[in-house]
Write an enzyme that holds these catalytic residues in place. Structure first.
Site, PDB file in Angstrom:
ATOM      1  N   ARG A 171      -6.284  -3.279   9.232  1.00 26.92           N
ATOM      2  CA  ARG A 171      -6.981  -4.758   9.011  1.00 26.92           C
ATOM      3  C   ARG A 171      -6.506  -5.664  10.292  1.00 26.92           C
ATOM      4  O   ARG A 171      -7.263  -6.440  10.640  1.00 26.92           O
ATOM      5  CB  ARG A 171      -6.438  -5.315   7.956  1.00 26.92           C
ATOM      6  N   GLY A 214       0.807  -1.211  -0.266  1.00 24.84           N
ATOM      7  CA  GLY A 214      -0.009   0.127   0.037  1.00 24.84           C
ATOM      8  C   GLY A 214       0.740   1.063  -0.003  1.00 24.84           C
ATOM      9  O   GLY A 214       1.976   1.272   0.633  1.00 24.84           O
ATOM     10  N   ASP A 262       4.875  -5.160   6.120  1.00 21.01           N
ATOM     11  CA  ASP A 262       5.378  -6.585   6.250  1.00 21.01           C
ATOM     12  C   ASP A 262       5.278  -7.529   5.203  1.00 21.01           C
ATOM     13  O   ASP A 262       6.176  -8.251   5.056  1.00 21.01           O
ATOM     14  CB  ASP A 262       4.280  -7.117   7.632  1.00 21.01           C
ATOM     15  N   ASP A 294       2.102  -1.242  11.759  1.00 21.13           N
ATOM     16  CA  ASP A 294       2.298  -2.760  12.443  1.00 21.13           C
ATOM     17  C   ASP A 294       3.399  -3.596  11.954  1.00 21.13           C
ATOM     18  O   ASP A 294       3.632  -4.585  11.986  1.00 21.13           O
ATOM     19  CB  ASP A 294       1.066  -3.419  11.912  1.00 21.13           C
ATOM     20  N   THR A 312       4.260   2.218   5.697  1.00 20.96           N
ATOM     21  CA  THR A 312       3.032   1.937   5.621  1.00 20.96           C
ATOM     22  C   THR A 312       2.246   2.696   6.420  1.00 20.96           C
ATOM     23  O   THR A 312       2.732   3.046   7.714  1.00 20.96           O
ATOM     24  CB  THR A 312       2.730   0.369   5.928  1.00 20.96           C
ATOM     25  N   ARG A 366       0.722  -4.652  -5.743  1.00 15.31           N
ATOM     26  CA  ARG A 366       0.758  -6.098  -5.013  1.00 15.31           C
ATOM     27  C   ARG A 366       1.010  -7.089  -6.037  1.00 15.31           C
ATOM     28  O   ARG A 366      -0.030  -7.289  -6.792  1.00 15.31           O
ATOM     29  CB  ARG A 366      -0.693  -5.920  -4.470  1.00 15.31           C
ATOM     30  N   ASP A 382      -0.200   1.614   8.402  1.00 17.24           N
ATOM     31  CA  ASP A 382      -0.508   0.851   9.470  1.00 17.24           C
ATOM     32  C   ASP A 382       0.388   0.669  10.908  1.00 17.24           C
ATOM     33  O   ASP A 382      -0.294   0.549  11.845  1.00 17.24           O
ATOM     34  CB  ASP A 382      -0.929  -0.582   8.986  1.00 17.24           C
TER      35      ASP A 382
HETATM   36  P1  ATP Z   1       0.687  -2.503   3.590  1.00 17.98           P
HETATM   37  O1  ATP Z   1       1.012  -2.922   4.832  1.00 17.98           O
HETATM   38  O2  ATP Z   1       0.620  -1.288   3.321  1.00 17.98           O
HETATM   39  O3  ATP Z   1      -0.472  -3.419   2.943  1.00 17.98           O
HETATM   40  P2  ATP Z   1       2.545  -4.670   2.425  1.00 17.98           P
HETATM   41  O4  ATP Z   1       3.984  -4.638   2.105  1.00 17.98           O
HETATM   42  O5  ATP Z   1       2.142  -5.511   3.703  1.00 17.98           O
HETATM   43  O6  ATP Z   1       1.968  -3.354   2.434  1.00 17.98           O
HETATM   44  P3  ATP Z   1       1.463  -6.593   1.020  1.00 17.98           P
HETATM   45  O7  ATP Z   1       0.374  -6.583  -0.125  1.00 17.98           O
HETATM   46  O8  ATP Z   1       0.957  -7.371   2.029  1.00 17.98           O
HETATM   47  O9  ATP Z   1       1.668  -4.889   1.292  1.00 17.98           O
HETATM   48  O10 ATP Z   1       2.742  -7.194   0.112  1.00 17.98           O
HETATM   49  C1  ATP Z   1       3.596  -6.255  -0.980  1.00 17.98           C
HETATM   50  C2  ATP Z   1       3.732  -7.222  -1.808  1.00 17.98           C
HETATM   51  O11 ATP Z   1       4.961  -7.954  -1.232  1.00 17.98           O
HETATM   52  C3  ATP Z   1       3.053  -8.267  -2.452  1.00 17.98           C
HETATM   53  O12 ATP Z   1       2.060  -7.694  -3.359  1.00 17.98           O
HETATM   54  C4  ATP Z   1       3.919  -9.424  -2.877  1.00 17.98           C
HETATM   55  O13 ATP Z   1       4.632  -9.019  -3.893  1.00 17.98           O
HETATM   56  C5  ATP Z   1       4.973  -9.384  -1.884  1.00 17.98           C
HETATM   57  N1  ATP Z   1       4.913 -10.252  -0.789  1.00 17.98           N
HETATM   58  C6  ATP Z   1       4.075 -10.368   0.213  1.00 17.98           C
HETATM   59  N2  ATP Z   1       4.094 -11.672   0.803  1.00 17.98           N
HETATM   60  C7  ATP Z   1       5.110 -12.321   0.087  1.00 17.98           C
HETATM   61  C8  ATP Z   1       5.464 -13.751   0.487  1.00 17.98           C
HETATM   62  N3  ATP Z   1       5.027 -14.572   1.394  1.00 17.98           N
HETATM   63  N4  ATP Z   1       6.438 -14.206  -0.578  1.00 17.98           N
HETATM   64  C9  ATP Z   1       6.733 -13.380  -1.438  1.00 17.98           C
HETATM   65  N5  ATP Z   1       6.512 -12.201  -1.697  1.00 17.98           N
HETATM   66  C10 ATP Z   1       5.626 -11.744  -0.834  1.00 17.98           C
END
Ligand code: ATP
Length: 324
Positions: A172, A11, A103, A130, A126, A72, A128
């Site tokens: 979330r 995000g 994360d 978190d 982020t 994503r 969040d």
């Molecule tokens: P936010 O907290 O704002 O949602 P985020 O980094 O947690 O940000 P995610 O969509 O959960 O957002 O993860 C971002 C990207 O990281 C995913 O679209 C994917 O490309 C990669 N990613 C997440 N989990 C995994 C995983 N288990 N293995 C490999 N890549 C991952």
């Protein structure tokens, strides 16, 4: 260290641009080429990048969103996807990769670092907040301020019409935005994922509080176990038929806007610190801030430990109610 890749992923969060700027300028001033990949891991897989120069990152410190774009990326969760990403990085002679995100991004970055010999470093970006490895993530402070501004306006209309408003905010898995915005906006009640929601107790409390005031605000984290603001309102409604109830879902406005001073400074410090760590041979870590000081910790630790807001603030909120 000659070429450092940069992505923003997951995000978007206000302050990501300030962080890109900080990394790029710190690199350029230290004879390192900063290479920005577009749309998170997507851009690495597809080989879409830009060699950043000063003019690319001038006048972006105040801008919300991210000039590199974010995504994503499902393909990156597969071994094949990550193999393509590794080929791109090697083909582009990238010596290290800085991933700005939450994360999920850190999880992806950590897996990538275990599959290739290119150093990786994570910067928490982020709304969040978190991520346990840091007290603050880039974007959280701005989002909090956006929520407070919106709730202040909702309170004006709630007071005029003697209404109880259920306001849904982002979060979330964690109630950072909900709990802290509730305190800062003077909300009467807050519902967060970290505490089980008891509808009967909420009704009792709202009725009690309504004796002493014209309106009430209930902040609901989107990931609350009782549901979002609309669901909670629908559950409360039959038990409060004499009251005027409304709900408002703040949604994506929470992600946008010009970053606060706090986020700009945090982003500036963390970005430069990340490059400095790579120069010093520290990598496969995340950077964070603890007690005001920049730190590094393993990505695994940073995301494995549960991150939750200070729950003693729930008691504070209860003691700030207007009763009877
Ligand atoms: P936010 O907290 O704002 O949602 P985020 O980094 O947690 O940000 P995610 O969509 O959960 O957002 O993860 C971002 C990207 O990281 C995913 O679209 C994917 O490309 C990669 N990613 C997440 N989990 C995994 C995983 N288990 N293995 C490999 N890549 C991952």
């Amino acid at each position: 260290m000659k070429r450092i890749g940069i992505i923003t992923s997951g995000g978007d969060a206000p302050g990501m641009n300030a962080c890109i700027r900080s990394i790029a300028k710190y690199c350029l001033n230290n004879k390192i080429d900063p290479v920005g990949y577009f749309d998170g891991f997507d851009g690495i897989i597809d080989g879409r990048s830009i060699d950043l120069c000063f003019s690319d990152v001038d006048n972006i410190v105040q801008k919300g969103g991210t000039i590199l774009g974010t995504a994503r990326c499902e393909e990156f969760k597969t071994k094949e996807g990550r193999s393509k990403a590794i080929s791109t990085l090697k083909g582009n002679n990238i010596d290290a990769l800085i991933c700005i995100g939450g994360d999920g991004t850190f999880t992806g970055a950590n897996i990538l670092s275990s599959e290739m010999d290119i150093p990786v470093i994570g910067v928490p970006g982020t709304i969040d907040n978190d991520i346990a490895g840091t007290d603050y993530t880039i974007g959280y402070d701005t989002a909090l301020n956006t929520v407070i501004e919106a709730v202040d306006k909702i309170r004006d209309t709630a007071g005029s019409h003697h209404r109880i408003f259920f306001v849904e905010v982002m979060g979330r898995n964690a109630g950072f935005i909900a709990l802290n915005s509730a305190i800062a906006s003077g909300a009467e009640t807050v519902l967060i994922p970290e505490e089980l929601t008891d509808i009967d107790a909420i009704v009792l409390d709202l009725k009690e509080q309504s004796k002493g005031r014209r309106s009430s605000i209930v902040i609901v984290a989107e990931g609350d176990d009782g549901g979002g603001a609309k669901e909670i309102m629908d559950k409360v409604s039959p038990l409060m038929q004499r009251y005027s109830l409304r709900c408002s879902i703040l949604g994506h406005i929470q992600r946008g806007g010009s970053p606060s001073a706090f986020d700009r400074i945090l982003a500036g410090r963390m970005g430069a610190f990340a490059v400095e760590q790579l120069q010093n041979g520290v990598y496969n870590v995340m950077v964070g801030i603890k007690g005001g000081r920049l730190i590094t910790c393993s990505i695994e630790d940073g995301i494995r430990l549960n991150s939750s807001p200070d729950l003693s603030k729930l008691e504070l909120l209860r003691n700030l109610r207007t009763l009877g």
